[in-house]
Scaffold this motif. Structure first.
Motif, mmCIF file in Angstrom:
data_model
loop_
_atom_site.group_PDB
_atom_site.id
_atom_site.type_symbol
_atom_site.label_atom_id
_atom_site.label_comp_id
_atom_site.label_asym_id
_atom_site.label_seq_id
_atom_site.Cartn_x
_atom_site.Cartn_y
_atom_site.Cartn_z
ATOM 1 N N HIS A 1 -8.552 -3.443 -2.415
ATOM 2 C CA HIS A 1 -8.942 -2.041 -2.525
ATOM 3 C C HIS A 1 -8.435 -1.208 -1.363
ATOM 4 O O HIS A 1 -8.812 -0.041 -1.223
ATOM 5 C CB HIS A 1 -10.471 -1.927 -2.627
ATOM 6 C CG HIS A 1 -11.004 -2.257 -3.989
ATOM 7 N ND1 HIS A 1 -11.606 -3.455 -4.282
ATOM 8 C CD2 HIS A 1 -10.979 -1.561 -5.159
ATOM 9 C CE1 HIS A 1 -11.955 -3.479 -5.567
ATOM 10 N NE2 HIS A 1 -11.585 -2.350 -6.128
ATOM 11 N N SER A 2 -7.587 -1.803 -0.513
ATOM 12 C CA SER A 2 -7.152 -1.078 0.683
ATOM 13 C C SER A 2 -6.137 0.016 0.357
ATOM 14 O O SER A 2 -5.944 0.942 1.128
ATOM 15 C CB SER A 2 -6.591 -2.059 1.722
ATOM 16 O OG SER A 2 -5.499 -2.769 1.179
ATOM 17 N N ARG A 3 -5.508 -0.085 -0.798
ATOM 18 C CA ARG A 3 -4.586 0.986 -1.209
ATOM 19 C C ARG A 3 -5.394 2.155 -1.765
ATOM 20 O O ARG A 3 -6.348 1.967 -2.518
ATOM 21 C CB ARG A 3 -3.635 0.449 -2.279
ATOM 22 C CG ARG A 3 -2.612 1.472 -2.745
ATOM 23 C CD ARG A 3 -1.729 0.931 -3.857
ATOM 24 N NE ARG A 3 -0.976 2.005 -4.458
ATOM 25 C CZ ARG A 3 0.342 2.154 -4.350
ATOM 26 N NH1 ARG A 3 1.056 1.261 -3.696
ATOM 27 N NH2 ARG A 3 0.939 3.185 -4.910
ATOM 28 N N GLU B 1 -11.848 -6.604 -0.512
ATOM 29 C CA GLU B 1 -11.561 -5.501 0.420
ATOM 30 C C GLU B 1 -10.067 -5.248 0.513
ATOM 31 O O GLU B 1 -9.616 -4.107 0.495
ATOM 32 C CB GLU B 1 -12.110 -5.825 1.814
ATOM 33 C CG GLU B 1 -13.585 -5.544 1.929
ATOM 34 C CD GLU B 1 -14.042 -5.511 3.385
ATOM 35 O OE1 GLU B 1 -13.206 -5.216 4.277
ATOM 36 O OE2 GLU B 1 -15.213 -5.806 3.623
ATOM 37 N N ARG B 2 -9.297 -6.345 0.632
ATOM 38 C CA ARG B 2 -7.846 -6.165 0.749
ATOM 39 C C ARG B 2 -7.272 -5.477 -0.485
ATOM 40 O O ARG B 2 -6.438 -4.587 -0.396
ATOM 41 C CB ARG B 2 -7.144 -7.521 0.932
ATOM 42 C CG ARG B 2 -7.352 -8.160 2.277
ATOM 43 C CD ARG B 2 -6.369 -9.299 2.522
ATOM 44 N NE ARG B 2 -6.427 -10.383 1.545
ATOM 45 C CZ ARG B 2 -7.266 -11.411 1.620
ATOM 46 N NH1 ARG B 2 -8.141 -11.503 2.601
ATOM 47 N NH2 ARG B 2 -7.247 -12.361 0.699
ATOM 48 N N GLN C 1 -5.475 3.700 -6.415
ATOM 49 C CA GLN C 1 -5.603 2.479 -7.212
ATOM 50 C C GLN C 1 -5.140 2.703 -8.652
ATOM 51 O O GLN C 1 -5.330 3.787 -9.221
ATOM 52 C CB GLN C 1 -7.069 2.035 -7.226
ATOM 53 C CG GLN C 1 -7.584 1.561 -5.869
ATOM 54 C CD GLN C 1 -7.334 0.083 -5.638
ATOM 55 O OE1 GLN C 1 -7.741 -0.749 -6.435
ATOM 56 N NE2 GLN C 1 -6.655 -0.240 -4.552
ATOM 57 N N ASN D 1 0.794 -1.230 0.000
ATOM 58 C CA ASN D 1 0.000 0.000 0.000
ATOM 59 C C ASN D 1 0.823 1.275 0.000
ATOM 60 O O ASN D 1 0.271 2.354 -0.215
ATOM 61 C CB ASN D 1 -0.966 -0.010 1.195
ATOM 62 C CG ASN D 1 -2.133 -0.953 0.953
ATOM 63 O OD1 ASN D 1 -2.338 -1.432 -0.164
ATOM 64 N ND2 ASN D 1 -2.911 -1.218 1.996
#
Lengths: 285, 285
Positions: B181-183, B178-179, B186, B6
């Protein structure tokens, strides 16, 4: 100090007149792993690097079925009969929940016990084995038969049957042979009667059923780890893929440049894979 | 502090007018693992638990092929063309010896690079992929095509294409979503032109050759780890077995109750298996 492969005493426990030989090694607590052996094999056909490796953090119990090597009693001539001896043995030891590691014929027996006694069995490792009525399990080449039935098995038999023909694999086979002979008081060889009874069980297990092929695999509830070498000439490797594809919760590992005895060629790697499987939360349901 | 999934900046490096987008994370030393992505996927289609897991003790480099997501240039419409971009990119970064992790289409490319540039590639992980001209790789069901080609891919597409239909697998799919998209920043989506070019490459790769099927696999010299889910509806799982059986030094792992995206369903277990493979001495020759 807990017992190791080479120090664990050979013990016997009697049930209904059958004296089962076994050894217990490793940690005192944890779910025990019961080792179920191949055609004609006894307590000393295992690889100490596998047994001691797994015994680091759980009890390991090596077991001779009835009439095999140092066990007393009549050898069973069906896989179902062998499975009954396993549950009788577990009951005699007061074991309510165990893991099974079945190699080759021992893997047939492990499948049967897992199916018949789901309450007793937590997880199962199937090595160098196949389903009832699998692919090419109803016949052996003359050379395989010759090596597998020699009156007193020698190194060359195991090098041919358990390892690939590459230099690397053959060297691994010789190293295994040394390790498995490192214990001083070796188990006795199995009798001709045991070989005959086991031969009948293997032949019957190999018959392809007319219908519902692999139906019993789909009823195995436990998490299962299937492992084999890339070219198993005793139980063709495709059967490992078939086991994985039909058992509802099964993981498959196939090792390179190896055969039936892949777990003895890559003992440390196999122990790592087995521990990830036995200890993993993700595999459980 | 080393960069993580991230926090690693998106960087570009130019070769012959093509600006390749990439990110580098993890340890400063060790053999880098180059991640090669699936159909239409960019830098943020990976699972941070996989990338950060592997980056703990080696550099991880995420790479967009030419014309894909944030990379500039024309998208290649053959696997061979994509492989050439990979080697151009490695050369631009001065990397002389790397490991590859190729997922799906990225696995086709990884095989091609390993074959063409054996001096550059130490070990290869092939996930959810298959050989040139494999089984059932020349056609997709209408439903797979519909989900795979949606103009703007949504969660439901990945749940259908990458995971099994069990509750457990679907829940794992949502957790992956979910993981990934955690950054915050994107990567951009791939263009329609990239999708078309990649579609052509995939179609050509799927054609069953008239002779010498799988001959190229037998020329892959590197140790290879093949992984997949038990029922991959994009690249049928039997192809993972075929890869293992034909590549001279290949290990296979198949995970239960999972599909094409099994490495995103079992990220920790996959990282454990991948590290055993990448770090193992026994796999090397």
């Amino acid at each position: 100090m807990s017992d190791t492969h080479n120090t664990a005493k050979t013990r016997v426990v009697g049930v209904d007149g059958v004296m089962y030989a076994y050894r217990r090694l490793g940690a005192a607590t944890g779910t025990p792993v019961i080792f179920l052996q191949h055609f004609r094999g006894g307590l000393d056909n295992w690889d100490p690097n596998v047994t001691d490796g797994l015994a680091k953090d759980r009890p390991v119990i090596l077991f001779n079925n009835a009439g095999v090597a140092s066990s007393g009693g009549e050898p069973a001539d069906t896989v179902m009969g062998m499975a009954r001896h396993v549950t009788a043995f577990l009951d005699a030891l007061g074991l309510k929940r165990v893991d099974l590691l079945g190699f080759s014929l021992g893997g047939f027996v492990a499948q049967q016990v897992a199916l018949e006694s789901p309450h007793l069995i937590r997880r199962v490792i199937l090595a160098g084995t196949g389903p009832q009525g699998g692919e090419g399990m109803d016949k052996f080449t003359p050379k395989v038969t010759e090596h597998a039935t020699r009156e007193k098995p020698i190194l060359e038999d195991f090098l041919y049957l358990f390892f690939s023909q590459s230099e690397t694999s053959q060297a691994a086979g010789r190293a295994f042979w040394e390790r498995r002979h490192s214990r001083l008081d070796q188990d006795v060889p199995s009798s001709a009667a045991a070989m005959a009874a086991q031969g009948n069980a293997i032949a019957a297990w190999g018959v392809v059923p007319e219908m519902d092929r692999y139906a019993s695999l789909r009823r195995i509830e436990q998490p299962v780890l299937v492992v084999n070498g890339t070219d198993d000439i005793m139980v063709p490797t495709i059967n490992s893929f078939i086991l994985q594809q039909n058992i509802p919760n099964a993981t498959l590992v196939i090792y390179p440049d190896s055969g039936h005895g892949a777990i003895f060629q890559y003992p440390e790697l196999f122990v790592s894979h087995a521990r990830l499987f036995l200890d993993g939360e993700r595999h459980g349901h």
